[in-house]
Design a protein around this motif. Structure first.
Motif, mmCIF file in Angstrom:
data_model
loop_
_atom_site.group_PDB
_atom_site.id
_atom_site.type_symbol
_atom_site.label_atom_id
_atom_site.label_comp_id
_atom_site.label_asym_id
_atom_site.label_seq_id
_atom_site.Cartn_x
_atom_site.Cartn_y
_atom_site.Cartn_z
ATOM 1 N N ASN A 299 1.004 -1.113 0.395
ATOM 2 C CA ASN A 299 0.288 -0.036 0.060
ATOM 3 C C ASN A 299 0.790 1.329 -0.155
ATOM 4 O OD1 ASN A 299 0.215 -0.546 3.002
ATOM 5 N ND2 ASN A 299 -0.528 1.138 2.985
ATOM 6 N N ILE A 300 2.295 1.228 0.628
ATOM 7 C CA ILE A 300 2.713 2.046 0.853
ATOM 8 C C ILE A 300 3.473 3.450 -0.211
ATOM 9 C CG2 ILE A 300 5.300 1.257 0.881
ATOM 10 C CD1 ILE A 300 4.029 4.883 2.380
ATOM 11 N N ALA A 301 3.432 2.126 -1.507
ATOM 12 C CA ALA A 301 4.037 2.894 -2.917
ATOM 13 C C ALA A 301 2.684 3.334 -3.722
ATOM 14 C CB ALA A 301 4.171 1.638 -4.168
ATOM 15 N N PHE A 302 1.695 3.566 -2.784
ATOM 16 C CA PHE A 302 0.301 4.332 -3.680
ATOM 17 C C PHE A 302 0.212 4.467 -2.931
ATOM 18 C CE2 PHE A 302 -0.505 -1.041 -5.071
ATOM 19 C CZ PHE A 302 -0.756 -0.816 -6.676
ATOM 20 N N ALA A 303 0.441 4.964 -1.542
ATOM 21 C CA ALA A 303 0.008 5.817 -0.843
ATOM 22 C C ALA A 303 0.595 6.824 -1.127
ATOM 23 C CB ALA A 303 0.379 5.842 0.817
ATOM 24 N N ARG A 304 2.873 6.741 -1.622
ATOM 25 C CA ARG A 304 3.455 8.088 -2.142
ATOM 26 C C ARG A 304 2.778 8.629 -3.392
ATOM 27 N NH1 ARG A 304 8.180 4.809 0.364
ATOM 28 N NH2 ARG A 304 8.375 6.018 2.228
ATOM 29 N N MET A 305 1.904 8.175 -3.852
ATOM 30 C CA MET A 305 1.689 8.831 -5.128
ATOM 31 C C MET A 305 0.233 9.670 -5.151
ATOM 32 S SD MET A 305 1.792 5.611 -8.022
ATOM 33 C CE MET A 305 2.306 6.728 -9.063
ATOM 34 N N GLY A 306 0.121 9.366 -3.844
ATOM 35 C CA GLY A 306 -0.971 10.206 -3.017
ATOM 36 C C GLY A 306 -2.836 9.826 -3.618
ATOM 37 N N ILE A 307 -2.876 8.163 -3.611
ATOM 38 C CA ILE A 307 -3.855 7.266 -3.343
ATOM 39 C C ILE A 307 -4.249 7.141 -2.590
ATOM 40 C CG2 ILE A 307 -4.955 5.425 -3.962
ATOM 41 C CD1 ILE A 307 -2.653 5.170 -6.648
ATOM 42 N N PRO A 308 -5.397 7.412 -1.373
ATOM 43 C CA PRO A 308 -5.675 6.474 -0.004
ATOM 44 C C PRO A 308 -5.298 5.118 -0.013
ATOM 45 C CG PRO A 308 -6.933 8.547 -0.650
ATOM 46 C CD PRO A 308 -6.078 8.058 -1.846
ATOM 47 N N ALA A 309 -4.415 4.938 0.891
ATOM 48 C CA ALA A 309 -4.077 2.974 1.125
ATOM 49 C C ALA A 309 -3.859 2.860 1.743
ATOM 50 C CB ALA A 309 -2.308 3.291 -0.297
ATOM 51 N N HIS A 310 -4.520 1.641 2.380
ATOM 52 C CA HIS A 310 -4.164 1.502 3.287
ATOM 53 C C HIS A 310 -4.275 -0.342 3.325
ATOM 54 C CE1 HIS A 310 -5.933 5.616 5.808
ATOM 55 N NE2 HIS A 310 -5.658 5.157 4.176
ATOM 56 N N THR A 311 -3.824 -1.047 4.475
ATOM 57 C CA THR A 311 -3.794 -2.085 4.244
ATOM 58 C C THR A 311 -4.355 -3.151 5.787
ATOM 59 O OG1 THR A 311 -1.078 -2.421 3.839
ATOM 60 C CG2 THR A 311 -2.150 -4.160 4.982
ATOM 61 N N LEU A 312 -5.191 -4.104 5.053
ATOM 62 C CA LEU A 312 -5.860 -4.705 6.062
ATOM 63 C C LEU A 312 -5.144 -5.681 6.792
ATOM 64 C CD1 LEU A 312 -8.953 -4.789 7.506
ATOM 65 C CD2 LEU A 312 -9.197 -6.154 5.519
ATOM 66 N N SER A 313 -5.493 -5.610 8.288
ATOM 67 C CA SER A 313 -4.847 -7.270 8.725
ATOM 68 C C SER A 313 -5.773 -7.518 10.031
ATOM 69 C CB SER A 313 -3.237 -6.891 8.937
ATOM 70 O OG SER A 313 -2.312 -7.682 8.824
#
Length: 370
Positions: A299-313
């Protein structure tokens, strides 16, 4: 982090979509014939349906799903077959497969897979060092004329550590040791969730937004599949409004509330967490911020592009992490089914509700290039 057997053949072995339905082990269970229903009549994910998928992905025949190995190829065929059964639209460059060019390179821990800039670049690499890997990707098109061009990305990595005959100390393992790193929790459980969410979303009302279901290769060796996807998205990243990565949901975490509950990394960073809370979805904030899980998955790769991106765990820091003992005997399938049912509700919300937005200061900074 390389496995003992490296796939050196042509990707033609996995590129034909019709072959995607097959596997090589008679112990792998078939698709469940029907879904169970709740008291209201709605379809629900069951422990049995979860077990049928994860038992296949974590089977010894998959050889630990090491990046660029025969076991990884088998896993990709299995995942593609499930996507075909569900009825997702193939979105790779070869059916459900998005080819990822890789080669073996010398690293600090010996030879390991690395990403190259193009397939043409592989021609400059000796044949013995060339690898072929694939992401597996299917799409559920959106139905709303105003929103169908917006994309929700649901993903997990299907690779793990493969087969290893030496321990962490570099010494050969004793005779009779388990050498297959099955990766049932990491991240067979997340891959199972992606497939089950896709099945439930396809069976329900059509989503307003388009949903891309992605399982990536090479996470364990440097986010290789995710990095390639970012450079070659099957739907424009500028139109991707949310990303939910699913990583390690095979066991309950008491800090999340126990069985059937999970947590979301970076919960407070965007309105995605607010949306989950407002709709009573049993996904809570990550209770271990000191572990920096938000930065430790795809998710971090997408988040750094500005996309609200999170991991469910629901990873509870169990001692089987990155060990051969991470197998299906340790998985709580009832718990997994509960988490996936909650994730289905979350994905429905992302696909039909308001777009999540970063809270002030919540978006991570892009890494500085030198």
């Amino acid at each position: 982090m390389t496995a003992s057997r490296i796939l050196r053949g042509s990707l033609a072995l996995v590129a034909v979509a019709a072959c995607a339905r097959g596997t090589t082990s008679s112990s792998i269970a078939p698709s469940p014939a029907s879904a169970a229903r709740s008291a209201t009549g709605a379809q629900v994910v069951t422990a049995a349906s979860v077990r049928s998928i994860l038992s296949a992905l974590a089977d010894d025949s998959m050889q630990g799903r090491g990046t660029g190995t025969v076991g990884s190829e088998r896993a990709a065929r299995f995942i593609a077959g499930r996507m075909q059964d569900i009825g997702l639209v193939p979105a790779g460059d070869s059916g459900y497969f998005q080819r990822v060019p890789m080669a073996l390179a010398q690293g600090r821990r010996g030879m390991s897979p690395t990403l190259l800039p193009s397939f043409d670049a592989l021609d400059t690499i000796p044949a013995a060092r060339r690898l072929h890997g694939v992401n597996v990707v299917g799409v559920l098109p959106g139905s709303d004329p105003a929103l169908s061009n917006e994309v929700v990305l649901i993903d997990a990595h299907y690779d793990h550590l493969g087969i290893r005959t030496v321990g962490r100390d570099g010494k050969p393992l004793p005779a009779g040791s388990d050498t297959i790193y099955n990766g049932a929790d990491d991240d067979g459980s997340g891959t199972t969730a992606v497939l089950e969410i896709a099945r439930m979303m396809k069976a329900g009302a059509p989503p307003k937004r388009t949903i891309v279901f992605l399982t990536t290769t090479g996470e364990e060796v440097g986010l290789l599949g995710t990095r390639w996807y970012i450079e070659h998205p099957v739907r424009p990243l500028a139109q991707t409004v949310a990303n939910m990565e699913i990583e390690m949901i095979g066991r309950p975490d008491s800090l999340a509330g126990g069985p059937g509950k999970a947590w979301l990394t970076g919960y407070e960073r965007s309105t995605m967490g607010d949306m989950l809370a407002a709709n009573g979805i049993p996904i809570v904030p990550d209770r271990r911020p000191d572990q920096h899980f938000f930065e430790r998955s795809d998710n971090i790769a997408f988040a750094r592009m500005g996309i609200p991106a999170h991991t469910l765990s629901s990873f509870n820091l169990h001692a089987d992490y990155h060990q051969p003992s991470d197998d299906i005997t340790k998985v709580d399938f009832d718990h997994m089914a509960g988490v996936i049912n909650a994730a289905v509700r979350a994905v429905e919300l992302l696909a039909t509700g308001p777009k999540p937005e970063w809270h002030p200061g919540g978006r991570p900074e892009a890494p500085t290039r030198r």
